[in-house]
Write an enzyme that holds these catalytic residues in place. Structure first.
Site, mmCIF file in Angstrom:
data_model
loop_
_atom_site.group_PDB
_atom_site.id
_atom_site.type_symbol
_atom_site.label_atom_id
_atom_site.label_comp_id
_atom_site.label_asym_id
_atom_site.label_seq_id
_atom_site.Cartn_x
_atom_site.Cartn_y
_atom_site.Cartn_z
ATOM 1 N N ASP A 1 46.868 36.965 33.293
ATOM 2 C CA ASP A 1 45.735 37.698 32.512
ATOM 3 C C ASP A 1 46.147 38.052 30.926
ATOM 4 O O ASP A 1 44.709 38.263 30.478
ATOM 5 C CB ASP A 1 45.900 38.970 33.454
ATOM 6 C CG ASP A 1 47.082 39.246 33.212
ATOM 7 O OD1 ASP A 1 48.272 39.559 32.734
ATOM 8 O OD2 ASP A 1 46.826 41.199 33.993
ATOM 9 N N ARG B 1 39.063 40.332 42.131
ATOM 10 C CA ARG B 1 37.933 39.732 41.517
ATOM 11 C C ARG B 1 37.426 38.111 42.206
ATOM 12 O O ARG B 1 38.646 37.411 42.239
ATOM 13 C CB ARG B 1 37.885 39.799 40.203
ATOM 14 C CG ARG B 1 37.760 41.586 40.232
ATOM 15 C CD ARG B 1 37.460 41.846 38.745
ATOM 16 N NE ARG B 1 39.303 42.040 38.124
ATOM 17 C CZ ARG B 1 39.401 42.449 37.044
ATOM 18 N NH1 ARG B 1 37.953 43.343 36.722
ATOM 19 N NH2 ARG B 1 40.512 42.958 36.402
ATOM 20 N N SER C 1 48.455 36.895 38.084
ATOM 21 C CA SER C 1 48.341 37.834 36.645
ATOM 22 C C SER C 1 49.858 38.889 37.164
ATOM 23 O O SER C 1 50.686 39.038 37.216
ATOM 24 C CB SER C 1 48.306 39.512 36.899
ATOM 25 O OG SER C 1 46.587 39.409 36.873
HETATM 26 C C1 BGC Z 1 52.906 41.071 34.793
HETATM 27 C C2 BGC Z 1 52.438 40.042 34.200
HETATM 28 C C3 BGC Z 1 50.749 40.693 33.479
HETATM 29 C C4 BGC Z 1 50.860 41.552 32.871
HETATM 30 C C5 BGC Z 1 50.018 42.632 32.535
HETATM 31 C C6 BGC Z 1 53.183 42.074 34.962
HETATM 32 O O1 BGC Z 1 54.283 43.219 36.117
HETATM 33 O O2 BGC Z 1 54.183 40.530 35.516
HETATM 34 O O3 BGC Z 1 52.674 38.416 35.089
HETATM 35 O O4 BGC Z 1 50.755 40.083 32.813
HETATM 36 O O5 BGC Z 1 51.193 42.830 34.563
HETATM 37 O O6 BGC Z 1 48.815 43.038 34.885
#
Ligand code: BGC
Length: 407
Positions: free
Chosen positions: A151, A35, A97
């Site tokens: 995130d 996004r 994320s």
């Molecule tokens: C990642 C995290 C993220 C979560 C939600 C996980 O696989 O390691 O950093 O916050 O996914 O997106």
């Protein structure tokens, strides 16, 4: 590489207020949809927001890291062009994320990929630098990457604008993770300067909980198969027990065992071989216990002559898997509530599983209340919190002395 784009949407939250006016960009990379978001804070400091989705092809999610970041830069350029912003020096917050070692507000070293990404040559590298290198190749793009966040942090940030009591940010989507406010005195590992700071946001990365074997006692045969079929085996144990990327596969593996034991689909003459069951299928199957609807879902996968008993069994499997998932995540959230011991905590949540699943929120409210009985809490949806939160962080960072923001 051509880019496939969705339409641009307005995504302004109803009640968000911030203290710095201007235009800010945010990127949100974590799922198969990347996004790009434009946040505009007008003179009354209301938040207006435009978002555009770009599908990241599998070849880029699993390939050479430089190509992935070149693609991101290409999407940004296209977004800027569509919004007549080429050449403008806008501050950008990058919501990335994945687990990272964050060494500064605009520096993060990727620890490992998760979910649907695995570009090995990015692991161990500082991702803002890779993004900046990709942006530098585009002469009309003058973006200033000022922050990188997870995130969950973005969701907590967005949550705080919606409800000042927000102290936990939770993502319950393709992956699962949370961040929370921790007292600085409890953090013994923090070596940088932090005079005057009493609380910091900790990104727990609880998706990896159990990778040391501590959760093996509760892993079922199905969990082991789901792990073996995943992109990075023996990692992200906790996340694989219930998050959106895996919940459908868990249901599918149980259904396969029931087919094998001749409990399910006796009347289906020709059983399809290559079928998938997704998180969306789980959510739809649990909407209002509509057995006809479940039969239609099964038909769409190639199981043509299913009975209402079959649909009932599928409903039951989806329920049990969902109850287990919501209980597991509630156990962790209630531990956080007890640890923080605040009077009243809002848990800001984003992610498709939370948004689309008809019962997860209700189950979580019930379980958390039972597990942390003396702690007042509420779950709120901080929609698109991850990306918008990154834009808000960019707005905050540009109003601060950036030299003080490094660990
Ligand atoms: C990642 C995290 C993220 C979560 C939600 C996980 O696989 O390691 O950093 O916050 O996914 O997106």
């Amino acid at each position: 590489m051509g880019i496939s784009r969705g339409k641009q949407e307005n995504c302004s939250p109803s009640s968000a207020k911030v203290e710095k006016k201007g235009k800010f960009l945010a990127l949100d990379l974590g799922g198969t949809n990347f996004r790009v978001i434009l946040l505009e804070l007008d003179s009354s400091l209301e938040l207006n927001c435009q978002v555009k989705y770009y599908t990241v092809p599998e070849s880029l999610r699993l390939g050479e890291g430089e190509l992935l970041f070149d693609f991101l830069a290409e999407c940004i350029e296209s977004f800027l062009k569509d919004n007549n912003l080429l050449g403008q020096k806008l501050p950008l917050g990058f919501c990335f994320s994945f687990p990272m070692d964050q060494t500064g507000i605009d520096e993060g070293i990727l620890v490992t990929w998760t979910k649907s990404f695995n570009c090995p040559n990015v692991v161990g590298h500082e991702v803002v630098k890779i993004l900046k290198n990709a942006l530098e190749k585009r002469k009309d793009v003058a973006i200033d990457v000022v922050a990188i966040i997870n995130d969950t942090t973005g969701t907590m940030m967005m949550g705080s604008y919606l409800d000042k009591r927000s102290a936990i940010g939770l993502i319950l989507g393709t992956g699962c993770n949370a961040s929370y406010f921790e007292k600085v005195e409890r953090i013994h590992k923090w070596e940088g300067k932090h005079e005057g700071i009493t609380e910091v946001i900790i990104d727990i990365e609880w998706g990896a909980f159990g990778d040391n074997g501590i959760l093996d006692f509760m892993k079922t045969e199905v969990d082991k198969i789901v792990d073996e079929n995943s992109l990075i085996v023996n990692s992200f144990t906790f996340e694989k027990l219930f998050s959106g990327k895996y919940i459908g596969e868990i249901v599918k593996q149980i259904l396969l065992q029931l087919i094998d034991k001749n409990v399910l689909f006796h009347e289906v003459k020709l059983k399809p071989q290559n079928w998938t069951f997704t998180a969306a299928d789980v959510s739809h199957s649990l909407e209002g216990k509509d057995l006809e609807k479940i039969s239609d879902i099964l038909k769409s996968k190639g199981f043509l002559e299913t009975t209402l008993d079959d649909a009932e069994i599928v409903y039951y499997v989806c329920s049990v898997v969902s109850v287990r998932g919501s209980l597991i995540v509630s156990i962790c959230l209630s531990s956080l509530l007890r640890r923080m011991d605040k009077k009243d905590v809002t848990i800001a949540v984003d992610g498709s599983l939370f948004k689309l699943h008809p019962k997860y929120k209700h189950y979580m409210e019930k379980f958390i209340a039972e597990l942390a009985p003396n702690h007042k809490f509420q779950l709120i949806l901080a929609e698109d919190g991850s990306g918008k939160g990154a834009g808000l962080v960019a707005a905050v960072v540009t109003s601060l002395d950036r030299s003080k923001l490094h660990a």
